[in-house]
Write a protein that holds these residues in place. Structure first.
Motif, PDB file in Angstrom:
ATOM      1  N   LEU A 170       0.710  -1.301   0.008  1.00 13.49           N
ATOM      2  CA  LEU A 170      -0.035  -0.081  -0.044  1.00 13.49           C
ATOM      3  C   LEU A 170       0.881   1.242  -0.066  1.00 13.49           C
ATOM      4  CD1 LEU A 170      -2.822  -0.977   2.546  1.00 13.49           C
ATOM      5  CD2 LEU A 170      -2.978  -0.780   0.177  1.00 13.49           C
ATOM      6  N   ARG A 171       2.091   1.178   0.343  1.00  9.63           N
ATOM      7  CA  ARG A 171       3.000   2.076   0.597  1.00  9.63           C
ATOM      8  C   ARG A 171       3.390   3.111  -0.574  1.00  9.63           C
ATOM      9  NH1 ARG A 171       6.779  -0.200   3.395  1.00  9.63           N
ATOM     10  NH2 ARG A 171       5.647  -0.293   5.189  1.00  9.63           N
ATOM     11  N   PHE A 172       3.312   4.241  -0.573  1.00 14.04           N
ATOM     12  CA  PHE A 172       3.865   5.209  -1.515  1.00 14.04           C
ATOM     13  C   PHE A 172       3.955   6.602  -0.974  1.00 14.04           C
ATOM     14  CE2 PHE A 172      -0.511   6.251  -1.817  1.00 14.04           C
ATOM     15  CZ  PHE A 172      -0.630   7.629  -2.330  1.00 14.04           C
ATOM     16  N   ASN A 173       4.778   7.323  -1.644  1.00 12.44           N
ATOM     17  CA  ASN A 173       5.240   8.711  -1.120  1.00 12.44           C
ATOM     18  C   ASN A 173       3.891   9.747  -1.247  1.00 12.44           C
ATOM     19  OD1 ASN A 173       6.057  11.056  -0.198  1.00 12.44           O
ATOM     20  ND2 ASN A 173       8.179  10.850  -1.034  1.00 12.44           N
ATOM     21  N   GLU A 174       3.046   9.923  -0.248  1.00 14.01           N
ATOM     22  CA  GLU A 174       1.971  10.591  -0.452  1.00 14.01           C
ATOM     23  C   GLU A 174       2.217  12.126  -0.527  1.00 14.01           C
ATOM     24  OE1 GLU A 174      -1.620   9.741   1.955  1.00 14.01           O
ATOM     25  OE2 GLU A 174      -0.645   7.825   2.304  1.00 14.01           O
ATOM     26  N   GLU A 175       3.543  12.611  -0.261  1.00 17.02           N
ATOM     27  CA  GLU A 175       3.876  14.034  -0.234  1.00 17.02           C
ATOM     28  C   GLU A 175       4.388  14.153  -1.603  1.00 17.02           C
ATOM     29  OE1 GLU A 175       3.497  16.069   2.198  1.00 17.02           O
ATOM     30  OE2 GLU A 175       2.593  14.547   3.189  1.00 17.02           O
ATOM     31  N   GLU A 176       4.440  13.341  -2.708  1.00 19.49           N
ATOM     32  CA  GLU A 176       4.815  13.671  -4.101  1.00 19.49           C
ATOM     33  C   GLU A 176       3.498  13.212  -4.981  1.00 19.49           C
ATOM     34  OE1 GLU A 176       8.428  11.831  -5.006  1.00 19.49           O
ATOM     35  OE2 GLU A 176       9.461  13.032  -3.342  1.00 19.49           O
ATOM     36  N   ARG A 177       3.884  13.648  -6.123  1.00 32.47           N
ATOM     37  CA  ARG A 177       2.828  13.134  -7.186  1.00 32.47           C
ATOM     38  C   ARG A 177       2.786  11.949  -7.412  1.00 32.47           C
ATOM     39  NH1 ARG A 177       3.959  17.118 -12.369  1.00 32.47           N
ATOM     40  NH2 ARG A 177       5.988  16.430 -11.719  1.00 32.47           N
ATOM     41  N   ILE A 178       1.615  11.331  -7.862  1.00 34.39           N
ATOM     42  CA  ILE A 178       1.622   9.896  -8.188  1.00 34.39           C
ATOM     43  C   ILE A 178       2.101   9.896  -9.633  1.00 34.39           C
ATOM     44  CG2 ILE A 178       0.165   7.878  -8.639  1.00 34.39           C
ATOM     45  CD1 ILE A 178      -1.956   9.082  -6.332  1.00 34.39           C
ATOM     46  N   THR A 179       3.227   8.755  -9.630  1.00 34.75           N
ATOM     47  CA  THR A 179       3.660   8.686 -10.953  1.00 34.75           C
ATOM     48  C   THR A 179       3.890   7.152 -11.161  1.00 34.75           C
ATOM     49  OG1 THR A 179       6.031   8.699 -10.319  1.00 34.75           O
ATOM     50  CG2 THR A 179       4.850  10.950 -10.995  1.00 34.75           C
ATOM     51  N   PRO A 180       4.482   6.754 -12.406  1.00 32.13           N
ATOM     52  CA  PRO A 180       4.816   5.165 -12.401  1.00 32.13           C
ATOM     53  C   PRO A 180       6.070   4.788 -11.636  1.00 32.13           C
ATOM     54  CG  PRO A 180       4.524   6.184 -14.629  1.00 32.13           C
ATOM     55  CD  PRO A 180       4.529   7.141 -13.676  1.00 32.13           C
ATOM     56  N   LEU A 181       6.671   5.663 -11.064  1.00 30.86           N
ATOM     57  CA  LEU A 181       7.845   5.279 -10.099  1.00 30.86           C
ATOM     58  C   LEU A 181       7.352   5.699  -8.549  1.00 30.86           C
ATOM     59  CD1 LEU A 181      10.987   6.998 -11.836  1.00 30.86           C
ATOM     60  CD2 LEU A 181      10.047   4.522 -11.863  1.00 30.86           C
ATOM     61  N   ASN A 182       6.182   6.402  -8.648  1.00 30.54           N
ATOM     62  CA  ASN A 182       5.673   6.725  -6.997  1.00 30.54           C
ATOM     63  C   ASN A 182       4.356   6.200  -7.149  1.00 30.54           C
ATOM     64  OD1 ASN A 182       5.659   7.537  -4.321  1.00 30.54           O
ATOM     65  ND2 ASN A 182       4.762   9.587  -4.996  1.00 30.54           N
ATOM     66  N   GLN A 183       3.897   4.970  -6.935  1.00 28.46           N
ATOM     67  CA  GLN A 183       2.366   4.468  -6.685  1.00 28.46           C
ATOM     68  C   GLN A 183       2.443   3.234  -5.905  1.00 28.46           C
ATOM     69  OE1 GLN A 183       0.891   3.663 -10.688  1.00 28.46           O
ATOM     70  NE2 GLN A 183       2.807   2.580 -11.317  1.00 28.46           N
ATOM     71  N   PRO A 184       1.306   2.933  -5.438  1.00 28.29           N
ATOM     72  CA  PRO A 184       1.113   1.765  -4.695  1.00 28.29           C
ATOM     73  C   PRO A 184       1.143   0.450  -5.251  1.00 28.29           C
ATOM     74  CG  PRO A 184      -0.808   2.883  -4.386  1.00 28.29           C
ATOM     75  CD  PRO A 184       0.162   3.945  -5.323  1.00 28.29           C
ATOM     76  N   THR A 185       1.441  -0.537  -4.909  1.00 27.09           N
ATOM     77  CA  THR A 185       1.329  -1.789  -5.757  1.00 27.09           C
ATOM     78  C   THR A 185       0.141  -2.552  -5.774  1.00 27.09           C
ATOM     79  OG1 THR A 185       3.807  -2.189  -5.098  1.00 27.09           O
ATOM     80  CG2 THR A 185       2.550  -4.063  -5.620  1.00 27.09           C
ATOM     81  N   MET A 186      -0.512  -2.019  -4.441  1.00 26.89           N
ATOM     82  CA  MET A 186      -1.926  -2.610  -4.281  1.00 26.89           C
ATOM     83  C   MET A 186      -2.914  -1.738  -4.575  1.00 26.89           C
ATOM     84  SD  MET A 186      -3.550  -4.713  -1.120  1.00 26.89           S
ATOM     85  CE  MET A 186      -2.626  -6.250  -1.449  1.00 26.89           C
ATOM     86  N   LEU A 187      -4.077  -1.863  -5.375  1.00 27.82           N
ATOM     87  CA  LEU A 187      -4.971  -1.087  -5.635  1.00 27.82           C
ATOM     88  C   LEU A 187      -6.568  -1.924  -5.514  1.00 27.82           C
ATOM     89  CD1 LEU A 187      -3.372   0.578  -8.845  1.00 27.82           C
ATOM     90  CD2 LEU A 187      -3.529   1.471  -6.450  1.00 27.82           C
ATOM     91  N   PHE A 188      -7.491  -0.975  -5.396  1.00 29.93           N
ATOM     92  CA  PHE A 188      -8.909  -1.620  -5.460  1.00 29.93           C
ATOM     93  C   PHE A 188      -9.737  -0.799  -6.155  1.00 29.93           C
ATOM     94  CE2 PHE A 188      -6.638  -2.122  -1.405  1.00 29.93           C
ATOM     95  CZ  PHE A 188      -6.667  -3.169  -1.130  1.00 29.93           C
ATOM     96  N   SER A 189     -10.735  -1.603  -6.958  1.00 32.92           N
ATOM     97  CA  SER A 189     -11.744  -0.975  -7.612  1.00 32.92           C
ATOM     98  C   SER A 189     -12.806  -0.318  -6.682  1.00 32.92           C
ATOM     99  CB  SER A 189     -12.693  -1.945  -8.188  1.00 32.92           C
ATOM    100  OG  SER A 189     -13.728  -1.499  -9.020  1.00 32.92           O
ATOM    101  N   GLU A 190     -13.380   0.747  -7.392  1.00 33.24           N
ATOM    102  CA  GLU A 190     -14.452   1.518  -6.500  1.00 33.24           C
ATOM    103  C   GLU A 190     -15.586   0.666  -5.982  1.00 33.24           C
ATOM    104  OE1 GLU A 190     -15.814   5.141  -8.420  1.00 33.24           O
ATOM    105  OE2 GLU A 190     -16.268   3.786 -10.413  1.00 33.24           O
TER     106      GLU A 190
END
Length: 573
Positions: free
Chosen positions: A498-518
């Motif tokens: 679940l971890r990613f740097n929330e203080e930076e923009r979401i990019t291919p290099l900064n995004q969580p590995t686990m996601l969930f459909s709405e």
């Protein structure tokens, strides 16, 4: 501000406005430009009429606000959400001076005027607060000819000190409004049929639940407005638990910094969908109210915490409960339109005697992400033979919630589950390909090892559950890890994905590995609320177990087409 009679006289006499009334939405030329225009006869008269028409707009917006008042973009957004099919309850979270009270009063008055004989209740904390804040607002909304009426059934008498007579008014069309207070005994609001109710600031949850029944007969509207200054109160949780953002935008007061430079802004919600299907949330941002000097709030919030800025400027209250996982709506929840359609499918099941199975379908993408695409049971689904399942868990006295209607057993057997699994997998195939009649190819099926290997009796022969499912063509693998290892390491493994740097923009290099459909609302609710404090009896444990089984199975993307091609080549040579 000029009166309408003055404007009409001035237009007829050829006079000019001495000083144009200041207004944040209706601009006027500068004094220099006005002076130059007045010296040119061809320009002077059109400009003079424009200025008086502008004054008329300003006056009408005050004297006849329901018909001619200025509308803000946030108001239009709220009205648009309320107009959606099935939405009968709207919570407006707003920053300070974001115009939420003005919008709600306007909405209530529109209902009273447009629907003769309608009935409305408006709530505030106490009688004194109502008379100071709400009742003057409604007095301003009354058309001038309706103010101060008494007789023939109508009564709109009002005083600045005492508000409306007996804290109520009746309009000439026999619509009526009663002002009520949270300090009253809740039994006072039992009974009665309402077309609209509005609860302003700090409404107790039990008032909300009672009012919902009062609105049912007339299919009425429930409005709730407040700034969540108290944080994650029971009332706030009534709306934010398990909600999903539908619209969001960058928040200017929450910059994303990199090496000291602003590279973007964190997003905050504008519209969100609640677990309660009839309810939605709209956020009123203070910056969207031009009638308030927003720069004063900006100055006041300098140096304040993100939590304070969220509440005061955006009406947003982030969940900070004792749950073991912290979901970020922007980073972890994917709208249906953005879901990937290519990857490796895996299915996870957590059966339990005495209640329904909980199942999830995951997609591992070639880019290395893992998305929970579907769950069963799912609140927005219709299950043949069972109907709408409802939700898996609800908030209650237990730390991990109470069991919801979806846990009540449908009394399904293996054959029933086989049919449901096939139905879901055909649905997912149609979603991914746009074609009907097919079924996704599931690379691996995983099941709780304790249930999978538990002996059962079938045809007078001792077998395990996993063997019985194999007879139906469903081949499951037991979930990896013993119980102790699983419970100790599972949550940490999930957190790492679940971890990613929330203080930076979401990019291919900064995004969580686990996601969930709405759409996987039960799983999202569990991820936001599971603490683990209730152990094996926790109402949100089954969705979490499925997530953990998937995470610990060491899943990954498998190029099935490539594997088949390699096998084919080997056979050829």
């Amino acid at each position: 501000m000029y009166k309408l009679e003055q404007i009409d006289q001035a237009l007829a006499s050829g006079a000019w406005p001495k000083v144009p009334t200041a207004h944040p939405l209706l601009r006027v030329p500068s004094a220099k430009a006005l002076a130059a225009a007045r010296r040119e006869p061809a320009k002077a008269e059109p400009l003079r009429q424009f200025l008086w028409k502008r004054e008329r707009k300003i006056t009408l917006a005050v004297e006849r606000r329901v018909e001619h008042g200025f509308r803000l973009p946030s108001w239009d957004r709220a009205d648009r959400v309320l107009a959606q099919p099935g939405v009968r309850e709207l919570c407006v979270f707003g920053g300070n001076r974001a115009s939420k009270t003005t919008w709600a009063a306007d909405k209530v008055m529109n209902v009273l005027i447009e629907k003769p004989g309608s009935n409305a209740w408006v709530f505030h904390e106490s009688e004194s607060e109502s008379r100071e804040r709400q009742q003057p607002e409604f007095h301003k909304l009354l058309p001038p000819e309706w103010r101060g009426l008494k007789g023939r059934g109508a009564n709109t008498t009002f005083s600045e000190k005492g508000g409306f007579s007996e804290n109520r008014f009746v309009l000439p069309n026999m619509s009526r409004l009663t002002f009520r207070f949270y300090k009253q005994d809740i039994r006072s609001i039992e009974g009665g049929e309402l077309d609209i109710a509005w609860c302003d600031e700090l409404v107790p949850v039990d008032f909300l639940k009672t009012l919902r029944y009062r609105l049912m007969d007339r299919d009425g509207l429930l409005l709730v407005t407040f700034t969540p200054k108290e944080g994650l109160s029971d009332t706030v949780r009534e709306y934010v638990d398990g909600m999903v953002w539908e619209e969001s935008a960058p928040a200017p007061l929450l910059p994303i910094l990199k090496d000291g430079d602003v590279v973007g802004h964190k997003k905050r919600p504008l519209v969100a969908r609640c677990r309660k299907k009839k309810a939605k949330v709209v956020y009123f941002w203070t910056q969207h109210n031009p009638f308030f000097k927003y720069s004063n709030l900006v100055e006041e919030l300098k140096g304040e915490s993100e939590k304070e800025i969220d509440i005061r400027a955006y009406g947003y209250c982030k969940k900070t409960s004792g749950a073991q996982f912290a979901l970020n709506q922007e980073g972890h929840v994917v709208s249906v339109g953005r879901l990937p359609k290519v990857g490796t499918w895996r299915m996870v099941a957590d059966p339990c005697p005495g209640r329904n199975w909980f199942m999830q379908w995951w997609l591992a993408t070639p880019q290395g992400q893992h998305i929970c695409m579907r769950e069963w049971p799912q609140p927005d689904d219709y299950i043949p033979g069972a109907g709408p399942p409802g939700v898996w868990a609800v908030r209650g006295k237990m730390a991990d919630g109470e069991r919801g209607p979806a846990q009540l057993t449908f009394r399904f057997g293996y054959e029933d589950y086989k049919l449901e699994i096939e139905r879901i997998e055909r649905e997912l195939h149609t979603f991914c390909t746009g074609e009907e009649g097919g079924r996704i190819e599931v690379f691996e099926r995983i099941m709780d090892s304790r249930f999978a290997n538990h002996p059962t009796l079938s045809s007078s022969e001792a077998t395990t559950h996993i063997e019985e499912l194999e007879k139906l063509g469903l081949f499951f693998e037991p979930a990896p890890g013993g119980r102790g290892v699983f419970e100790n390491e599972g949550p940490q493994a999930i957190v790492s994905w679940l971890r990613f740097n929330e203080e930076e923009r979401i990019t291919p290099l900064n995004q969580p590995t686990m996601l969930f459909s709405e759409r996987v609302e039960n799983t999202l609710y569990a991820m936001e609320n599971w603490t683990g404090a209730d152990g094996n009896k926790g109402a949100t444990k089954d969705p979490i177990d499925c997530v953990r089984y998937y995470r610990q199975s060491e899943p990954g993307y498998v190029d099935l087409m490539g594997m088949r091609q390699e096998a084919y080549e080997r056979e050829r040579f």
